[in-house]
Design a protein around this motif. Structure first.
Motif, PDB file in Angstrom:
ATOM      1  N   LYS A 174       0.412  -0.098  -0.141  1.00 56.68           N
ATOM      2  CA  LYS A 174       0.023   0.170  -0.300  1.00 56.68           C
ATOM      3  C   LYS A 174       0.820   1.261  -0.039  1.00 56.68           C
ATOM      4  O   LYS A 174       2.456   1.609   0.345  1.00 56.68           O
ATOM      5  N   LYS A 175       0.102   2.934  -0.271  1.00 58.61           N
ATOM      6  CA  LYS A 175       0.658   3.472  -0.061  1.00 58.61           C
ATOM      7  C   LYS A 175       0.608   4.183   0.882  1.00 58.61           C
ATOM      8  O   LYS A 175       0.143   3.769   1.675  1.00 58.61           O
ATOM      9  N   PRO A 176       2.006   4.572   1.566  1.00 55.80           N
ATOM     10  CA  PRO A 176       2.396   5.382   2.773  1.00 55.80           C
ATOM     11  C   PRO A 176       0.699   5.921   3.401  1.00 55.80           C
ATOM     12  O   PRO A 176       1.082   6.334   4.733  1.00 55.80           O
ATOM     13  N   LYS A 177      -0.110   7.005   2.553  1.00 51.93           N
ATOM     14  CA  LYS A 177      -0.930   7.579   2.974  1.00 51.93           C
ATOM     15  C   LYS A 177      -2.111   6.693   3.450  1.00 51.93           C
ATOM     16  O   LYS A 177      -2.326   6.799   4.671  1.00 51.93           O
ATOM     17  N   GLU A 178      -1.594   5.073   2.998  1.00 49.49           N
ATOM     18  CA  GLU A 178      -2.882   4.124   3.594  1.00 49.49           C
ATOM     19  C   GLU A 178      -2.451   3.431   4.896  1.00 49.49           C
ATOM     20  O   GLU A 178      -3.454   3.259   5.624  1.00 49.49           O
ATOM     21  N   TYR A 193      -0.704   5.347   7.114  1.00 49.20           N
ATOM     22  CA  TYR A 193      -0.925   5.900   8.017  1.00 49.20           C
ATOM     23  C   TYR A 193      -2.214   5.808   8.256  1.00 49.20           C
ATOM     24  O   TYR A 193      -2.358   6.764   9.473  1.00 49.20           O
ATOM     25  N   LYS A 194      -3.056   6.118   7.248  1.00 50.68           N
ATOM     26  CA  LYS A 194      -4.535   6.200   7.799  1.00 50.68           C
ATOM     27  C   LYS A 194      -5.086   5.141   9.393  1.00 50.68           C
ATOM     28  O   LYS A 194      -5.691   5.538   9.718  1.00 50.68           O
ATOM     29  N   LYS A 198      -3.190   5.609  12.377  1.00 49.78           N
ATOM     30  CA  LYS A 198      -3.637   6.271  12.944  1.00 49.78           C
ATOM     31  C   LYS A 198      -4.726   6.292  14.004  1.00 49.78           C
ATOM     32  O   LYS A 198      -5.387   6.423  14.937  1.00 49.78           O
ATOM     33  N   GLU A 230     -10.002  -2.294   6.623  1.00 53.32           N
ATOM     34  CA  GLU A 230      -8.791  -2.542   6.164  1.00 53.32           C
ATOM     35  C   GLU A 230      -8.482  -4.575   6.073  1.00 53.32           C
ATOM     36  O   GLU A 230      -8.325  -4.952   5.051  1.00 53.32           O
TER      37      GLU A 230
END
Length: 595
Positions: free
Chosen positions: A411-415, A417-418, A421, A456
Motif C-alpha cells: 500500500k501507499k504510505p498514506k493508506e 498511516y491512516k 492513526k 482494511e
C-alpha cells in the motif's frame, strides 16, 4: 376503670411474649369458634331443609290418597242412587196397602244391606232422606228404621240451605265417626230432592294418614272449609284456630313457618277438606342436636389443641427476641461521635422498646462503618474498571500490526498511516480519557476507527453501514459500549461464516429513549444459547468479562450503574439469519444531569 384496664393490660404491655401468645390464641381460637358455629347452623339448616322437603312431598301424596278414599265413598253413594228400583220402592212406601209398603221397605233394606256389606268395614251406616215425603230411611249393623221427622234433619237442612252437593262433618252422637252426606238432585233442574249419608269411622283414614310418619310431639289435622277441626292425630293440642286454617292456600301443597312450629298443608280433593301437619320448631333443633353435640366436642377439642399450638409457637417465636433484648440490656451506649439516646421510638416498654433504644444508639456508628466500607469498595471497583478499560484484545492488536507490516510493501504510505492513526486513536481513547462517560459522537468515532481497521483487513468481503440522527450524537453513553458489541459480532457471528459479511449500526430515538441496534448476518445464536445469554444479562452478579475483553456483561453492568435497571442490552435472532444486539439508554445530552 382506666386503672383497672392498665392493671389488666400491664403483663401484655411489658412482654412481647405475652402479646404474641394472646394474638396467636385469638387467631387460632376465633376461626375454630366461627367454623364450629357455622357448621352447627349449617347442620341445623340442612336438617330443616330435609324435613321441609320430605314433609312437602309426603303431605302432597297423602292428600292425593285421601282424595281417592273419599272418591270411593262418593262412588258408593252413586251405586245407591243409580239402583233402578230405588225410586219405585220409595214410591211404594207411600201405598195404602200394608203389603206393598212392607215389600218396598224390605227391598230398600236389602239394597242398603247389600251396599254396606260390599263396602269397607269402616262404613257402618247409611241414610236416605226423601224431601218430598219427609221420610228418613236409616240402615246399620244394628238394624234399620224408617221414620218421618217433623223437621228436615240437620245435615240435610244445611246441605239444602247452602246448596252444596256434599258435606263432611263429625257425627255429634258418635265420637270417632264422621258423616259423608251427598245431595240427591232432580236431573231436569238440579233441585235437591233428598240426600244420602254414610256413617264412616275415622279409622278408615288412619292407614293413609300413617304415611305422614307422625312423631309423638307432632299433630295431623283434617279441617273443613270453615276451618273447623274434624279429626286430629297426635297428643299435642294444636295452636291453630279456624281463622288460621281458612287462610291457608288451597291451590297447592305448602308450608308456613311460625315462631313455634312448621305448618304443612294440602287440600284433599274432592272432599274440600284441608290436611294439616304441625311440627314444633324445637323438634328440628332436637333432631340436629346430636350432630351439633358432636360438632361441639370436635370444636372444643380443636380449640384446646389450637391454644396449645399457639402458645408453643408464640413461645418459640418470641424466645430469640426476648434473649436478644436481655443481651442488649447489658450493652452500654457506643462511645464516639454518636450521641446515645434513651428513648423508645414507638413508646413501647417491652423487649421491642429495649431493642429500639439500643438500636438507635448503635445505628450512627454502624452507618459510619458502612460508609467507610462502601467508599473502599467503590474505589476498588473503580480501579478494576479503569484497569479493565485499559486492556485491548491482544489478538486484535497482533493481527492489526501484522496487517500494517504487510501494507508497507503493498500500500501507499498514506493508506498505511491512516490505519496506524486509527489504531493510535483507539489506544488514546481507551487510555487517556479519564471519564467513564462520553458523548455518543466520540463513542461512534472510536467504533469508526475500529471498523476502518477491520475493513482494511477483510476488504470487500465486509460491508459496514452506520445510520445515526445528528441530534443524538451529543448524548451521553458509557465508554466502550459499542466497540465490544461489534467485536462480539466478529468473534461469535462472522468468524465462522462463509461468504460476505455485513454489520449495520443504527442509532434512533424511540419513545424518549436512545435505541442503538447492531445487526450482523453471521451464523446466529441457537435458541438454547440465546436463552442462556438472556438469563446471564438479567443477572445482577456484577462485573464479568470474557477472557481479556470487555464483554457484554460489563457493558450491561455499567449502563445499569449509570442509568438504572430499566436500561441495558437485548439480544435476539435477526430475521433472515444473524444476530441483533439492541442497546437502550436514556436521552441525556452532554453537560446535562443524568435521569
Amino acid at each position: 376503670m382506666k386503672r383497672f384496664f392498665l392493671l389488666l393490660s400491664e403483663p401484655f404491655r411489658r412482654s412481647i411474649r405475652n402479646k404474641l401468645m394472646l394474638a396467636m390464641i385469638m387467631l387460632a381460637v376465633l376461626p375454630v369458634i366461627t367454623v364450629s358455629a357455622l357448621a352447627a347452623e349449617k347442620s341445623r339448616q340442612s336438617m330443616e331443609d330435609e324435613v321441609i322437603e320430605t314433609n312437602l312431598s309426603t303431605i302432597k301424596w297423602t292428600g292425593i290418597y285421601l282424595g281417592e278414599q273419599f272418591s270411593r265413598l262418593n262412588s258408593l253413594i252413586y251405586s245407591i242412587l243409580l239402583n233402578e228400583h230405588l225410586s219405585e220402592n220409595i214410591m211404594e212406601t207411600e201405598n195404602d196397602s200394608l203389603s206393598s209398603q212392607f215389600t218396598a221397605q224390605r227391598n230398600i233394606t236389602d239394597m242398603f244391606s247389600s251396599v254396606l256389606n260390599s263396602a269397607n268395614t269402616n262404613v257402618i251406616s247409611a241414610e236416605l232422606y226423601v224431601r218430598d215425603s219427609g221420610k228418613l230411611f236409616r240402615f246399620s249393623s244394628d238394624g234399620s228404621e224408617i221414620r218421618s221427622p217433623e223437621e228436615i234433619p240437620v245435615p240435610y237442612k244445611e246441605l239444602f240451605d247452602e246448596k252444596q252437593y256434599f258435606m263432611i262433618r263429625n257425627d255429634p252422637g258418635k265420637p270417632g265417626q264422621f258423616e259423608f252426606t251427598r245431595s240427591v238432585n232432580r236431573f231436569e233442574n238440579r233441585q235437591a230432592v233428598g240426600g244420602v249419608t254414610l256413617g264412616v269411622r275415622w279409622t278408615y283414614l288412619d292407614q293413609t294418614l300413617a304415611l305422614l310418619n307422625t312423631a309423638p310431639n307432632q299433630t295431623v289435622l283434617l279441617a273443613d272449609k270453615n276451618g273447623r277441626i274434624l279429626y286430629k292425630q297426635g297428643s299435642v293440642t294444636p295452636t291453630l284456630d279456624a281463622g288460621n286454617l281458612i287462610n291457608l292456600p288451597r291451590d297447592q301443597p305448602g308450608y308456613v313457618h311460625t315462631r313455634n312450629a312448621y305448618i304443612f298443608y294440602s287440600s284433599v280433593d274432592p272432599s274440600g277438606l284441608m290436611l294439616v301437619k304441625i311440627i314444633p320448631a324445637n323438634a328440628i333443633n332436637h333432631s340436629a342436636r346430636s350432630t351439633m353435640n358432636y360438632g361441639f366436642i370436635v370444636g372444643s377439642s380443636s380449640i384446646v389443641v389450637a391454644i396449645i399450638i399457639a402458645v408453643y409457637i408464640a413461645y418459640r417465636m418470641s424466645r430469640p427476641i426476648v434473649m436478644l433484648a436481655r443481651s442488649m440490656q447489658g450493652l452500654g451506649p457506643i462511645v464516639g461521635d454518636v450521641e446515645p439516646v434513651d428513648i423508645q421510638l414507638s413508646g413501647r416498654i417491652d423487649e421491642i422498646g429495649w431493642l429500639e433504644t439500643h438500636f438507635v444508639n448503635m445505628t450512627g456508628r454502624i452507618r459510619e462503618h458502612i460508609k467507610t466500607e462502601y467508599n473502599m469498595k467503590l474505589e476498588k471497583k473503580t480501579a478494576e474498571l479503569k484497569a479493565l478499560q485499559a486492556q485491548i484484545n491482544p489478538h486484535f492488536l497482533q493481527n492489526t500490526l501484522q496487517m500494517v507490516g504487510s501494507m508497507i510493501y503493498d500500500k501507499k504510505p498514506k493508506e498505511v498511516y491512516k490505519i496506524i492513526k486509527s489504531l493510535s486513536s483507539m489506544f488514546r481513547y481507551v487510555i487517556r480519557e479519564p471519564e467513564d462517560m462520553c458523548s455518543l459522537r466520540i463513542e461512534i468515532g472510536h467504533l469508526q476507527h475500529y471498523m476502518q481497521i477491520q475493513k482494511e483487513r477483510y476488504g470487500s468481503r465486509l460491508a459496514y453501514t452506520l445510520i445515526a440522527d445528528e441530534e443524538l450524537l451529543e448524548c451521553r453513553i458509557p465508554k466502550l459500549t459499542l466497540q465490544p458489541i461489534v467485536e462480539n459480532s466478529f468473534f461469535h457471528g462472522l468468524d465462522t461464516k462463509l461468504g460476505d459479511w455485513r454489520i449495520d449500526v443504527e442509532v434512533r430515538l424511540e419513545s424518549g429513549e436512545i435505541v442503538i441496534r447492531v445487526r450482523d448476518n453471521g451464523v446466529g445464536i441457537s435458541a438454547v444459547r440465546l436463552e442462556e445469554i438472556r438469563k446471564e444479562l438479567a443477572d445482577r452478579r456484577g462485573l464479568q468479562t470474557k477472557g481479556s475483553r470487555i464483554g457484554l456483561y460489563n457493558v450491561v453492568l455499567r449502563i445499569r450503574m449509570h442509568f438504572g435497571e430499566r436500561y441495558g442490552i437485548e439480544v435476539e435472532q435477526a430475521s433472515g439469519g444473524g444476530t441483533v444486539v439492541t442497546v437502550r439508554i436514556p436521552y441525556v445530552q452532554e453537560g446535562r444531569d443524568e435521569p
